[in-house]
Each structure stands twice: as structure tokens, then as C-alpha cells.
Design a protein around this motif. Structure first.
Motif, PDB file in Angstrom:
ATOM      1  N   GLN A 253       7.704  -0.485   0.051  1.00  0.00           N
ATOM      2  CA  GLN A 253       6.823  -0.173  -1.073  1.00  0.00           C
ATOM      3  C   GLN A 253       5.523   0.466  -0.610  1.00  0.00           C
ATOM      4  O   GLN A 253       4.850   1.161  -1.373  1.00  0.00           O
ATOM      5  CB  GLN A 253       6.531  -1.441  -1.869  1.00  0.00           C
ATOM      6  N   ASP A 295      -1.019  13.257  -7.881  1.00  0.00           N
ATOM      7  CA  ASP A 295      -0.590  11.969  -8.404  1.00  0.00           C
ATOM      8  C   ASP A 295      -0.584  10.911  -7.309  1.00  0.00           C
ATOM      9  O   ASP A 295       0.051  11.080  -6.267  1.00  0.00           O
ATOM     10  CB  ASP A 295       0.818  12.104  -9.000  1.00  0.00           C
ATOM     11  N   GLY A 296      -1.324   9.823  -7.550  1.00  0.00           N
ATOM     12  CA  GLY A 296      -1.334   8.703  -6.633  1.00  0.00           C
ATOM     13  C   GLY A 296      -2.348   8.796  -5.515  1.00  0.00           C
ATOM     14  O   GLY A 296      -2.529   7.831  -4.772  1.00  0.00           O
ATOM     15  N   LEU A 311       5.007  16.853  -2.718  1.00  0.00           N
ATOM     16  CA  LEU A 311       5.308  15.427  -2.664  1.00  0.00           C
ATOM     17  C   LEU A 311       6.505  15.183  -1.754  1.00  0.00           C
ATOM     18  O   LEU A 311       7.578  15.758  -1.951  1.00  0.00           O
ATOM     19  CB  LEU A 311       5.601  14.901  -4.073  1.00  0.00           C
ATOM     20  N   LYS A 314       7.340   8.790  -2.743  1.00  0.00           N
ATOM     21  CA  LYS A 314       6.481   7.973  -3.595  1.00  0.00           C
ATOM     22  C   LYS A 314       7.125   6.610  -3.748  1.00  0.00           C
ATOM     23  O   LYS A 314       8.333   6.498  -3.962  1.00  0.00           O
ATOM     24  CB  LYS A 314       6.282   8.628  -4.967  1.00  0.00           C
ATOM     25  N   GLU A 316       6.117   2.163  -4.859  1.00  0.00           N
ATOM     26  CA  GLU A 316       5.312   1.377  -5.797  1.00  0.00           C
ATOM     27  C   GLU A 316       3.855   1.313  -5.386  1.00  0.00           C
ATOM     28  O   GLU A 316       2.963   1.283  -6.249  1.00  0.00           O
ATOM     29  CB  GLU A 316       5.889  -0.034  -5.910  1.00  0.00           C
ATOM     30  N   VAL A 319       1.929   6.759  -1.641  1.00  0.00           N
ATOM     31  CA  VAL A 319       2.383   8.114  -1.917  1.00  0.00           C
ATOM     32  C   VAL A 319       2.217   8.942  -0.650  1.00  0.00           C
ATOM     33  O   VAL A 319       1.288   8.712   0.139  1.00  0.00           O
ATOM     34  CB  VAL A 319       1.601   8.722  -3.105  1.00  0.00           C
ATOM     35  N   HIS A 320       3.141   9.895  -0.434  1.00  0.00           N
ATOM     36  CA  HIS A 320       3.150  10.701   0.793  1.00  0.00           C
ATOM     37  C   HIS A 320       3.288  12.171   0.404  1.00  0.00           C
ATOM     38  O   HIS A 320       4.252  12.552  -0.270  1.00  0.00           O
ATOM     39  CB  HIS A 320       4.317  10.262   1.683  1.00  0.00           C
ATOM     40  N   TYR A 321       2.314  12.973   0.818  1.00  0.00           N
ATOM     41  CA  TYR A 321       2.356  14.420   0.591  1.00  0.00           C
ATOM     42  C   TYR A 321       2.398  15.144   1.939  1.00  0.00           C
ATOM     43  O   TYR A 321       1.896  14.631   2.947  1.00  0.00           O
ATOM     44  CB  TYR A 321       1.121  14.890  -0.193  1.00  0.00           C
ATOM     45  N   ARG A 340      -2.044   4.609   0.625  1.00  0.00           N
ATOM     46  CA  ARG A 340      -1.330   3.375   0.277  1.00  0.00           C
ATOM     47  C   ARG A 340      -2.325   2.277  -0.092  1.00  0.00           C
ATOM     48  O   ARG A 340      -3.518   2.329   0.275  1.00  0.00           O
ATOM     49  CB  ARG A 340      -0.434   2.914   1.425  1.00  0.00           C
TER      50      ARG A 340
END
Length: 434
Positions: A253, A295-296, A311, A314, A316, A319-321, A340
Motif C-alpha cells: 500500500q 493526483d496524489g 503515472l 498508485k 492506497e 503514488v509513483h510518477y 507516500r
């Protein structure tokens, strides 16, 4: 180096559940001690008020006055500075009933080998931490009976007080939301012999002053507890209190790697407080673009023209870009941006534990504290490629406690190294938390 207003905080001397005491120096190098609330206590107006009331009362004592030289009770983390090197500012927490624990200081350079990484933790320069316990409701009922002062002596410590106030702390109702920081004042009734605490003079403080502090804190914290009791007992059907257990996440997560890094970073040199010399986008009107509303991510930043962010994953709580100049699916210049959620109490130990999960080419972290640190190199896997890994911790909302980690891992050909450095600088600038 951490600061409190104009004062340099040099070393953490002791800590308690609601704050820390530091040795410090002013602009002329004169020694001071500084008491500062931690982040969770700072988020509660009752603790802010109690901290201010205790420091003001101690600073106005007619005998053995606390040598307060400066304070800022409106700061994100309220603080009080006292001249000299004695007990000084620590007496504020003692008056609030807190048990200060000394912070051990060890000296000597850490070893470089992986086997000593655990011991290297002792050599990291102390820094302001969020508290070691989160706010929790106090699961003890509040007495409905009036309270009276110890030994039958009424205390009129607050203007317009309708009833005497005891030296016994007022317990919170389960629905009151009072922080479980132990008792905000001494649990022992006040008597003719006040409980021992650190002194900077020869004589004990007057009982009247200590009773004043006890009364102020009791009123500040007890008023909120009484309001909670009224809310809890209103109506025919009691409503269940929401759970206050901290939320925990799995590695998946948090988008943490399933295996330990092959070459994690080594702990920073405790005496290394470098000045960051990365170039910036400041004053650059062309060749730069804003990245907004990812986002995130939770913050905006700048990148060179021609860069894009896509992206990659992603979950919970993370997020990883991938950001940079792409050639098909390959990033020619740029790399990973990961945001995170930090653990519920994102203190120094938690931050170091998260940082140890990152691949860092086996280099020594730079930066001085675990709030922000980085490694950089001019050779990656034996090739003339610039690389940087930046790890920082920040608040997603300025008024809240530390709750986010940002990780930037990027590489670029030597000719494009400054582009990556500028991106690293703008992300550091938008997320750095003092």
C-alpha cells in the motif's frame, strides 16, 4: 540547523511527551536553553495555552524568576528561550507535570560498513521530532463532584473562578479527545512541600506560584473535558466514540520495495551541515514549465520544457510518477517521483527507517537531519552519468503534523545534470519542513 526564532538549536538535551528542551545560542554565541512543544501538542490549543500560562507565571515570579529572554507562543511550534545553561527552560515542562528524559549524546565518527548502520543512528545530530505518542482520548470518567484545593486552601488563580480548583488533574472523558500525554500536571495533591523539580536559584518556588500553574492548567484542560462530558451524556442514546487507533499500511500500500535495497545509503556525518548548491529555476522565464495538480502528489513543482510526468503506480497510501525526457518507454533524463504516507508518528526513527528502504548506490547521505537528505554522484554503474536521490518529509497541510514522504530518484547524462538538479531543488523547496 534547526532554529527557534532567531536562535540556533544546537543539541536536544531532554524530551517529554509534549516537547523538547534544547541547548541553543543567540546571534552573538551566548548560551541559552529553549523549551519547545512538539507537533502534536502544538496542534491542540489547550496545550498551547497551558504552555504559555506556565512560562508566563514562572517568568513573573517575584523570587527565583525564570530568566526568559524571548518567546513565541503564536509559532507553529511554540517556544520559550531562557538565558544561561542551567535547568532553565526545562522548568516549564516540569511545572506542567511532564517527566523529562535526558537525550544521550555520543561522540565519534560512525563507521562506513553496513554492519554498523544500526549503531550509526546514535551519531545522527538530534533534531526536533514529532512526539513519540499520538493523541488518544483518556479513558477515565470525569468526576461530577466539585473539586477543592488541597489541604482545604481555596485557590483563586483565575479571574472570575466560580469555585476552588484542586491540585488534582482533571481527567478527560472518553469522548473529550484529550491527549493521552499522561497527566498534564502532577497527579499528587499539592501540599506544603511541593514536588521536586529543577531549580536555577537557591530557594524553592513559592507554593502559591505552583498552585497558580496547577490551577491554570486544570482550568485549561478541564474545561474541554467538561464540554466532552456534556456532549457524551446529551440525549437518551449514547453514541459510540470513533476509533482513534492509528491507521497502518502494508509495504504494498506504500509502494515500498518487497526486498531490501542492495546498496542503501550510509548515515550522514553528524558534523556535516552542507549548503545546497543546486541551480534553480529562479529568474528563468523560458525553458521551464509548471507541473500542477498531479493526483496524489499534493504539491506543484517546475520542470524543464520537454519533460512530462506519467503515472507509474498508485496504491492506497502512495503514488509513483516517472518524470523526464522520454525516448519511448525509456527515461533519458529524469526518473522517479514517489509520494507516500508516513507512519502515524513520523518521528526521527520512522524517517530513518523509511530512508533505509531506498537504493542510494551505497553513498553517504548528505543533509544533516532525517527531515531532508540526499546523495548524488557523477558516475552511475561505472558510467559518466549524474545521479541524485532525495528523501524529504513534509506536512500535506501546514497546520498538521509530519505525514508525508517524498522520494526523488533521477539520473541524466552529464550535459543534462543541471536540469535534474533544478527539479530536485524545486521539489525540495516545495516540501521542506523545518
Amino acid at each position: 540547523m534547526p532554529t527557534a526564532g532567531p536562535y540556533r538549536l544546537q543539541r536536544r538535551l531532554s524530551s517529554c511527551e509534549v516537547g523538547d528542551v534544547w541547548s541553543a545560542a543567540d546571534a552573538r554565541g551566548r548560551p541559552l536553553t529553549v523549551a519547545r512543544l512538539n507537533e502534536l501538542a502544538s496542534a491542540d490549543d489547550r496545550w498551547r495555552s497551558a504552555f504559555a500560562a506556565a512560562s508566563e507565571a514562572l517568568g513573573q515570579s517575584e523570587s527565583d524568576r525564570l530568566p526568559i529572554v524571548d518567546s513565541d507562543h503564536a509559532s507553529n511550534r511554540p517556544w520559550v528561550a531562557c538565558s544561561g545553561t542551567g535547568a532553565g527552560a526545562a522548568e516549564i515542562f516540569t511545572a506542567l507535570g511532564q517527566q523529562l528524559q535526558p537525550v544521550a549524546a555520543e561522540h565519534g565518527p560512525p563507521a562506513d560498513d553496513d554492519a554498523t548502520v544500526g549503531r550509526d543512528l546514535d551519531f545522527v545530530r538530534p533534531e526536533p521530532d514529532p512526539p513519540t505518542v499520538p493523541f488518544q482520548p483518556v479513558a477515565r470518567p470525569i468526576s461530577a463532584q466539585p473539586v477543592s484545593a488541597a489541604a482545604g486552601q481555596p485557590v483563586s488563580a483565575y479571574p472570575g473562578s466560580p469555585q476552588p480548583v484542586s491540585g488534582r488533574p482533571v481527567s478527560g472523558d472518553p469522548s473529550s479527545g484529550l491527549p493521552a500525554f499522561g497527566d498534564p500536571i502532577s497527579a499528587a495533591p499539592i501540599s506544603a512541600a511541593p514536588p521536586p523539580y529543577g531549580r536555577i536559584g537557591d530557594g524553592p518556588r513559592p507554593d502559591r506560584l505552583l498552585l497558580l500553574i496547577v490551577a491554570l492548567v486544570s482550568l485549561l484542560l478541564g474545561a474541554a473535558a467538561g464540554a466532552g462530558l456534556v456532549a457524551a451524556t446529551a440525549g437518551d442514546d449514547p453514541k459510540p466514540s470513533p476509533s482513534t487507533a492509528p491507521v497502518t499500511y502494508t509495504d504494498a500500500q506504500l509502494l515500498l520495495p518487497a526486498t531490501p535495497p542492495a546498496r542503501p545509503g550510509l548515515l550522514p556525518d553528524p558534523d556535516d551541515w552542507p549548503k545546497n548548491t543546486w541551480p534553480t529555476f529562479e529568474g528563468q522565464s523560458t525553458g521551464v514549465q509548471d507541473v500542477t495538480d498531479l493526483d496524489g502528489v499534493g504539491f506543484d513543482f517546475k520542470v524543464p520544457d520537454g519533460w512530462k510526468c506519467t503515472l507509474a503506480a498508485k496504491a492506497e497510501a502512495a503514488v509513483h510518477y516517472r518524470c523526464g525526457v522520454f525516448d519511448g518507454e525509456t527515461v533519458e533524463a529524469g526518473g522517479d517521483l514517489i509520494v507516500r504516507t508516513c507512519v502515524a508518528v513520523c518521528d526521527d526513527a520512522a524517517r530513518q527507517a523509511l530512508r533505509k528502504r531506498e537504493e542510494a548506490w551505497g553513498l553517504r547521505w548528505t543533509g544533516g537531519t532525517s527531515l531532508q537528505s540526499w546523495v548524488e554522484t557523477d558516475a552511475v554503474e561505472g558510467k559518466p552519468v549524474y545521479g541524485v536521490v532525495y528523501v524529504g518529509f513534509w506536512r500535506s497541510t501546514p497546520e498538521e503534523v509530519l505525514n508525508r514522504e517524498v522520494v526523488l530518484r533521477m539520473t541524466a547524462p552529464t550535459a543534462a545534470a543541471n536540469d535534474v538538479k533544478k527539479v530536485a531543488y524545486t521539489i525540495r523547496d516545495h516540501t521542506y519542513t523545518q
